[in-house]
Design a protein around this motif. Structure first.
Motif, PDB file in Angstrom:
ATOM      1  N   THR A 241      26.270  20.451   4.997  1.00 57.40           N
ATOM      2  CA  THR A 241      24.941  19.880   5.217  1.00 57.40           C
ATOM      3  C   THR A 241      24.317  19.614   3.860  1.00 57.40           C
ATOM      4  O   THR A 241      24.549  20.352   2.893  1.00 57.40           O
ATOM      5  CB  THR A 241      24.056  20.839   6.027  1.00 57.40           C
ATOM      6  OG1 THR A 241      23.947  22.082   5.346  1.00 57.40           O
ATOM      7  CG2 THR A 241      24.631  21.045   7.424  1.00 57.40           C
ATOM      8  N   VAL A 242      23.533  18.558   3.790  1.00 60.03           N
ATOM      9  CA  VAL A 242      22.814  18.205   2.575  1.00 60.03           C
ATOM     10  C   VAL A 242      21.365  18.642   2.754  1.00 60.03           C
ATOM     11  O   VAL A 242      20.689  18.215   3.700  1.00 60.03           O
ATOM     12  CB  VAL A 242      22.900  16.687   2.305  1.00 60.03           C
ATOM     13  CG1 VAL A 242      22.079  16.322   1.078  1.00 60.03           C
ATOM     14  CG2 VAL A 242      24.352  16.274   2.120  1.00 60.03           C
ATOM     15  N   ALA A 243      20.920  19.485   1.838  1.00 56.59           N
ATOM     16  CA  ALA A 243      19.549  19.999   1.944  1.00 56.59           C
ATOM     17  C   ALA A 243      18.558  18.894   1.618  1.00 56.59           C
ATOM     18  O   ALA A 243      18.730  18.140   0.659  1.00 56.59           O
ATOM     19  CB  ALA A 243      19.367  21.182   0.994  1.00 56.59           C
ATOM     20  N   GLU A 244      17.509  18.795   2.421  1.00 51.62           N
ATOM     21  CA  GLU A 244      16.464  17.824   2.153  1.00 51.62           C
ATOM     22  C   GLU A 244      15.600  18.307   0.998  1.00 51.62           C
ATOM     23  O   GLU A 244      15.398  19.512   0.813  1.00 51.62           O
ATOM     24  CB  GLU A 244      15.621  17.600   3.405  1.00 51.62           C
ATOM     25  CG  GLU A 244      16.417  16.975   4.543  1.00 51.62           C
ATOM     26  CD  GLU A 244      15.563  16.748   5.785  1.00 51.62           C
ATOM     27  OE1 GLU A 244      14.534  17.440   5.907  1.00 51.62           O
ATOM     28  OE2 GLU A 244      15.922  15.878   6.602  1.00 51.62           O
ATOM     29  N   ALA A 245      15.105  17.334   0.196  1.00 54.62           N
ATOM     30  CA  ALA A 245      14.348  17.688  -0.999  1.00 54.62           C
ATOM     31  C   ALA A 245      13.176  16.745  -1.150  1.00 54.62           C
ATOM     32  O   ALA A 245      13.256  15.555  -0.829  1.00 54.62           O
ATOM     33  CB  ALA A 245      15.248  17.622  -2.235  1.00 54.62           C
ATOM     34  N   ALA A 246      12.056  17.293  -1.677  1.00 57.37           N
ATOM     35  CA  ALA A 246      10.863  16.480  -1.937  1.00 57.37           C
ATOM     36  C   ALA A 246      11.107  15.578  -3.136  1.00 57.37           C
ATOM     37  O   ALA A 246      11.973  15.836  -3.963  1.00 57.37           O
ATOM     38  CB  ALA A 246       9.663  17.395  -2.187  1.00 57.37           C
ATOM     39  N   PRO A 247      10.337  14.497  -3.266  1.00 58.41           N
ATOM     40  CA  PRO A 247      10.560  13.567  -4.379  1.00 58.41           C
ATOM     41  C   PRO A 247      10.249  14.203  -5.732  1.00 58.41           C
ATOM     42  O   PRO A 247       9.332  15.023  -5.871  1.00 58.41           O
ATOM     43  CB  PRO A 247       9.596  12.415  -4.073  1.00 58.41           C
ATOM     44  CG  PRO A 247       9.289  12.531  -2.611  1.00 58.41           C
ATOM     45  CD  PRO A 247       9.340  13.986  -2.319  1.00 58.41           C
ATOM     46  N   THR A 248      11.046  13.813  -6.729  1.00 61.33           N
ATOM     47  CA  THR A 248      10.791  14.145  -8.139  1.00 61.33           C
ATOM     48  C   THR A 248      11.051  12.890  -8.958  1.00 61.33           C
ATOM     49  O   THR A 248      11.843  12.031  -8.566  1.00 61.33           O
ATOM     50  CB  THR A 248      11.705  15.272  -8.624  1.00 61.33           C
ATOM     51  OG1 THR A 248      13.080  14.890  -8.420  1.00 61.33           O
ATOM     52  CG2 THR A 248      11.433  16.569  -7.871  1.00 61.33           C
ATOM     53  N   TRP A 249      10.371  12.791 -10.122  1.00 59.93           N
ATOM     54  CA  TRP A 249      10.486  11.571 -10.931  1.00 59.93           C
ATOM     55  C   TRP A 249      11.715  11.633 -11.827  1.00 59.93           C
ATOM     56  O   TRP A 249      11.951  12.640 -12.507  1.00 59.93           O
ATOM     57  CB  TRP A 249       9.236  11.369 -11.794  1.00 59.93           C
ATOM     58  CG  TRP A 249       8.012  10.999 -11.025  1.00 59.93           C
ATOM     59  CD1 TRP A 249       6.842  11.687 -10.942  1.00 59.93           C
ATOM     60  CD2 TRP A 249       7.842   9.836 -10.213  1.00 59.93           C
ATOM     61  NE1 TRP A 249       5.943  11.043 -10.133  1.00 59.93           N
ATOM     62  CE2 TRP A 249       6.532   9.894  -9.668  1.00 59.93           C
ATOM     63  CE3 TRP A 249       8.656   8.758  -9.889  1.00 59.93           C
ATOM     64  CZ2 TRP A 249       6.032   8.921  -8.830  1.00 59.93           C
ATOM     65  CZ3 TRP A 249       8.162   7.782  -9.053  1.00 59.93           C
ATOM     66  CH2 TRP A 249       6.871   7.864  -8.535  1.00 59.93           C
TER      67      TRP A 249
END
Length: 1180
Positions: A241-249
């Protein structure tokens, strides 16, 4: 004041007249007319050329400065200057870096010196990357990745782009290997981006990203040279499974940044973010949503703002927001716009008469505001020789009462920190006699009602007076006539009466000059019928009308243009007078068609647009993004709709690994979409293509997308048809239907089987298998089990199936049904009754009761019967089960027993019972024949029915003429049972009869047999119909045959007494050898011929036949013993044809059916006796 004002007005007029057009014959200071760019890039391997061209009278002399110092060209062996030019040719054989400097060209004559811009010469350097081997980049799936490019700086600045599949390097686990590298551009999408700095950004990495290597390429526009960086391999570590992640620049970093750009330069703002799922980028400016305009474009899936030419209105705060379902982040970019100096008013050359006044204006602007500097012949005005009539004030240089001492070239320099502007403008003080420049005594033909210009360019100092007249009389000015300052006479809306000769006269204090112009006025050319725009379907015919009216003295030509290209005429495109005809239009005919009517004086045109409606063009640039286990986003660029709106898109897929190219429909979407989410099966390779549809039809399919594999997932499907069946008394076979490959959802599919005894408290037991069956051993006989199953792969367990009940193995039932009995006996059916069997003795599931019965004999002792056993099954139908056995033969003796069965075995037989069926009606009489033994009579005969079904009491015969002319009534005859023939007299030879015959018993009349007599029309035929049994030759043949048969029988008896057998020869004529009595390999006992002879051929009396049977007939027990081993002619001759192969061997021993002992009737009544005469009749 009045004396000062007039020269000022003259100055303004001279500025406009002479600033750009001064005859070179007039003495004048130098003017730079061509020079290299301020930043000049040269290749040292070629001849380096620095341009500098100038004009003047006398011709100027050229010199150069390098880095602000005089450059002695004569002493430099690698440098030369072209003749009558200032252009430098530098052959940099040695040390080309010494010419990487600032050059300035000076053009001088006796009236002044003009200076070029400062030309900065830079040497071209090709981009070179170090040839190091880049280590593979290892990254986990779902994480961001940045591949740096770091291109060489130039000059000039290179253009960068990324390619994939740059070499043979590929991950070892990639399934598709190619023989040669096939470089492909990396296509950006929402997930993959190429930054402004040349780096390649992955917002999140997928497993498919490891399918290629990647290399950065730099292209230099100067030489169109491309250099490639060493490729880098990306290895992606996969996870379940690929963990979901919040946006980063990824670019730019932080929450804010700033950028400064010069006015007119390209402004690029980018925001690239990482995250899972891939974030979406939105923009605002100064708190308001940003909308794309012709000046500003959103590119790279909204990740970049491009403004080709920045302006002061672009100043502000630009905020980009990256958003996915986990969260969002913002970044603010502050844009500041500066400006290098730019011209508002550029100084121009001045030609003045002595004592006139003039001024030079050098007006510019910039951010910050530029400073203005003035130079005279390249020397700063502050250090130049002062002149009392010259004054410099800011951006204006004023001259009053000029003299020859004021002749010079003046330079203006406007500069700030971002650049500079430099301009030359000379002041030339002289006296010049008026002269007309250009052709004289012209003939001009013009079109009526047009605007006409009669040119009279002139020069003189001081400014000459100009006067136009017609035929040398008067002065043309006002109304429709206007004289311009450059000497041109404008006639507005010229008329026919304006034809004639016009005179131009220029004069001043120094002299006078004149020129004539003759004018002819023609009628205008008109297009009276204009072509009309059309919108047609491909394949139709089109006609563009173009009607013309023109002056009769002026020939015209018609030309048709299509999109600025002349139409080529052919078999499909033709010209009818001035009309254009196009047959069978296609998409290539679409465009703007212009009818051009041209004469020597004017031309008129009329245009119309042809739009060809057709099926849409296929979509392009298919891109996949946002992959998940069961979905992926497909983006495409819509093709041209071809003037018929696209109503929907059809997405097709190919998931066949073994036979690619089998495209299947996935789904349709509205024609307004170009980005959709596709729902897929996990762990499947896919290719997609899109078809656009409009009202006319479907487009060609798009090019397939990249091959894509969806991620794995636990199985969704449940194995079907789960059942448990015992194959032996103490086991159970659990079986199910397999999942299809598309239902696996992942690798290494297996099945998890669960079982436990029903209605017990024991725990569920389980086992994992990759097969489709599983066996449970040591189970009790016919025990119920609860069963369930689920599929499992490397990603997890699938759903459980519903619980089903299975049973372990069954055994043979131990008891038989009791009290078998019959009732309601009819001629063809009987009702059977029995007592049911208890469930405990079934040893399994009660399937049915099966009744076995056979026809033991006929109540007619002489009638032979078939004792084949038959069966009929009955389901359990209550506590007192019964059933009806049908298909019985009347007047017969039957035997019967019953068994009970489960799913595997039959139980022991019940008691045997006997019963007899009552008499019924007989079947059809056999061997019905119609013969004509004489011309005037017809003879019919028949034989006993095959199934008498009782005692035959007689026959009924009905007959009637077929010819309807006589109208005879149906006649009926009755016969006793021993009469089987009848003769009827014919009226004539053409009479035909229809006969119907039936047998009767005590019960009634049986089935009728109907037949019509054939045509008997000639005496010859009647003669041929004479009974051959009365012919002598036939009797002789029959006697010979009987004698031969008798001899053969005697031989058989002799051999039988010796116990010999004759083996059958095979195809290779193998010699006959004695064969054992029980040999199954192709021999038969000739003693069986004895039985055949006794039964069917020998004409013995019945008593001798009985004695022969008693004397030579074996016992029933011996026949039953031999029936399992001996193959005799009797076994195969009864009831069918005997088959032989090509060499006469007996095939029946391999294919014939053995007769049951019950089929043999040894009673005397079962023998069928024939007299010799009857035998002969049967042979006839």
């Amino acid at each position: 004041m009045g004396t000062l004002l007039t020269p000022a007005l003259l100055l303004l007029s001279w500025q406009s007249v002479w600033s750009l057009d001064i005859p070179l014959e007039i003495r004048q200071p130098p003017t730079i007319i061509k020079q290299s760019m301020k930043e000049h890039i040269v290749d040292p391997r070629d001849t380096m050329v620095i341009e500098c061209e100038a004009k003047g009278n006398p011709h100027p002399i050229f010199s150069w400065r390098r880095n602000g110092k005089y450059f002695n060209i004569a002493r430099d062996p690698q440098t030369s200057m072209r003749r009558r030019s200032g252009t430098l040719d530098i052959y940099a054989w040695n040390n080309p870096e010494q010419y990487e400097a600032v050059f300035q060209c000076i053009a001088s004559n006796e009236y002044g010196s003009a200076y070029s811009n400062k030309i900065i010469v830079k040497l071209y350097r090709a981009p070179v990357w170090p040839r190091e081997i880049l280590e593979p980049v290892v990254v986990s799936e779902g994480l961001p990745l940045v591949l740096s490019c770091d291109p060489p700086s130039g000059p000039p600045k290179p253009e960068t782009y990324w390619m994939s599949s740059c070499s043979y390097a590929r991950p070892f686990n990639w399934p598709i290997q190619t023989a040669f590298p096939t470089m492909q551009p990396v296509r950006p999408d929402r997930r993959v981006s190429m930054g402004v700095n040349g780096d390649l950004y992955f917002s999140n990495v997928l497993y498919n990203d490891s399918a290629h290597d990647y290399c950065c390429n730099a292209r230099l526009p100067y030489k169109n040279v491309i250099q490639q960086k060493m490729p880098v391999v990306v290895k992606v570590i996969t996870t379940r499974t690929v963990a979901e992640a919040a946006p980063t620049w990824l670019s730019p970093k932080g929450s804010s940044s700033s950028i400064q750009v010069l006015q007119g330069e390209e402004l690029l703002l980018e925001c690239i973010a990482a995250g899972v799922p891939t974030p979406r980028i939105t923009w605002t400016k100064d708190g308001y949503d940003l909308v794309a305009t012709p000046r500003m474009k959103l590119k790279n899936f909204n990740k970049m703002i491009q403004i080709p030419k920045a302006a002061f209105e672009d100043i502000g705060d630009y905020s980009c927001t990256a958003t996915n379902k986990i969260g969002y982040i913002e970044h603010t970019i502050t844009v500041r716009v500066k400006a290098a100096p730019f011209w508002l008013e550029k100084p121009t050359d001045l030609i003045l008469a002595p004592e006139e006044n003039g001024r030079l204006v050098c007006r510019s602007d910039g951010v910050p505001r530029p400073t203005i500097s003035w130079f005279i012949n390249g020397e700063p005005i502050e250090t130049a020789t002062p002149q009392p009539n010259r004054q410099a004030s800011g951006d204006t240089l004023t001259l009053r009462g000029v003299t020859a001492a004021n002749n010079a070239v003046y330079q203006c320099n406007a500069s700030n920190q971002f650049g500079y502007l430099f301009a030359n403008a000379f002041v030339n003080v002289l006296h010049a006699t008026p002269q007309i420049i250009g052709p004289r005594n012209e003939l001009i033909k013009v079109v009526e009602d047009s605007r006409t210009f009669l040119h009279c360019r002139f020069f003189g100092s001081p400014v000459p007076d100009l006067r136009w007249s017609k035929f040398g009389q008067g002065n043309l000015e006002g109304n429709r006539f206007k004289t311009h300052s450059n000497g041109t006479l404008e006639i507005r809306r010229i008329r026919i009466e304006d034809q004639g000769t016009y005179l131009c006269v220029v004069s001043n204090l120094a002299g006078r000059d004149e020129s004539q112009v003759r004018v002819e006025v023609k009628e205008p050319t008109l297009i009276v019928t204009r072509p009309q725009s059309m919108k047609v379907i491909r394949g139709t015919d089109v006609r563009f009308e173009c009607g013309v009216k023109a002056d009769v003295t002026t020939p015209v030509t018609t030309t048709w243009m299509k999109d600025k290209t002349t139409v080529a005429y052919g078999w499909r495109i033709s010209l009818d007078e001035s009309n254009l005809i196009i047959t069978n239009v296609n998409r290539g005919d679409e465009g703007n068609y212009t009818c051009i009517i041209k004469s020597e004086l004017d031309q008129k045109s009329a245009s119309a647009r042809l739009m060809v409606m057709d099926r849409p063009d296929p979509p392009t640039n298919l891109e996949l993004s946002d992959p998940y286990e069961r979905s992926v986003r497909l983006n495409w660029v819509a093709g041209a709709s071809n003037h018929n709106p696209i109503t929907e898109y059809l997405v097709q897929y190919d998931d066949d690994d073994w036979l690619p190219g089998k495209w299947k429909n996935l789904s349709t979407y509205p024609g307004t979409l170009n980005s959709v989410i596709l729902h897929l099966n996990p762990f499947t390779y896919y290719e997609f293509r899109v078809i656009a549809i409009n009202e006319i039809g479907m487009s060609r399919p798009s090019r397939p997308s990249k091959r894509f594999q969806s991620s794995g997932a636990p199985p969704d499907a449940i194995p079907k048809n789960l059942k448990g069946v015992g194959t032996w008394r103490n086991n159970m076979e659990i079986s199910w239907e397999p999942l299809t490959y598309r239902e696996w959802n992942g690798p290494h599919l297996k099945y998890l089987v669960w079982w436990k005894r029903r209605d017990s408290r024991e725990e569920w037991k389980n086992a994992t298998t990759k097969w489709l069956k599983y066996y449970i051993y040591d189970a009790d006989t016919f025990t119920p089990y609860d069963l369930k199953i689920q599929a499992v792969n490397d990603f997890g367990l699938g759903p459980e199936s519903p619980v089903v009940t299975g049973y372990s193995g069954e055994d043979r039932p131990v008891t038989a049904p009791l009290n078998l009995r019959v009732s309601d006996i009819e001629s063809t059916q009987v009702t059977v009754h029995w007592d049911p069997v208890s469930r405990t003795s079934m040893m399994g599931e009660l399937k049915e009761y099966k009744v076995y019965y056979w026809r033991d004999s006929s109540q007619l002792r002489w009638h032979r019967v078939n004792r084949g056993m038959k069966s009929q099954s009955f389901q359990e139908n209550g506590p007192e089960p019964s059933g009806v056995v049908t298909g019985l033969i009347p007047y017969s003796n039957y035997k019967m027993y019953i068994v009970v069965t489960n799913n595997r075995f039959e139980g022991p037989p019940s008691n045997y019972i006997h019963f007899s069926t009552p008499e019924g009606v007989p079947s059809v009489p056999k061997s019905f024949r119609i013969q004509q033994r004489h011309l005037d009579s017809i003879y019919v005969d028949w034989e006993l029915p095959a199934e008498p079904n009782g005692v035959v009491t007689g026959y009924l015969l009905k007959y009637q003429t077929v010819n309807a002319t006589r109208g005879e009534e149906l006649r009926e005859e009755e016969f006793p049972p021993n009469v089987t023939s009848f003769s009827v007299r014919r009226y004539d030879r053409y009479t035909r009869y229809r006969f119907s015959v039936a047998a009767r018993t005590r019960i009634g009349i049986g089935d009728w047999h109907t037949e019509e007599s054939p045509h008997y029309t000639t005496e010859t035929y009647a003669t041929d119909q004479v009974d051959i049994t009365t012919q002598g030759w036939f009797i002789g043949i029959m006697c010979a045959v009987a004698l031969i048969v008798l001899i053969l029988l005697i031989v058989c008896f002799i051999k039988r007494s010796r116990g010999g057998k004759y083996p059958v020869r095979d195809k290779k004529d193998i010699s006959l050898e004695p064969v054992d009595d029980k040999d199954q390999e192709g021999s038969f006992d000739y003693r069986s011929l004895e039985r055949i002879a006794r039964v069917s051929t020998l004409p013995y009396p019945r008593r001798e036949e009985e004695r022969g049977l008693q004397r030579g007939q074996p016992s029933i027990e011996s026949i039953m013993k031999r029936s399992d081993s001996d193959d005799s002619l009797v076994d195969y001759g009864e009831g069918g044809e005997i088959q032989f192969d090509e060499d006469g061997s007996f095939i029946g021993q391999y294919t014939g059916t053995r007769r049951d002992i019950r089929d043999v009737d040894f009673g005397v009544g079962s023998l069928e006796l024939h007299s010799p005469k009857n035998t002969i009749y049967s042979l006839a």
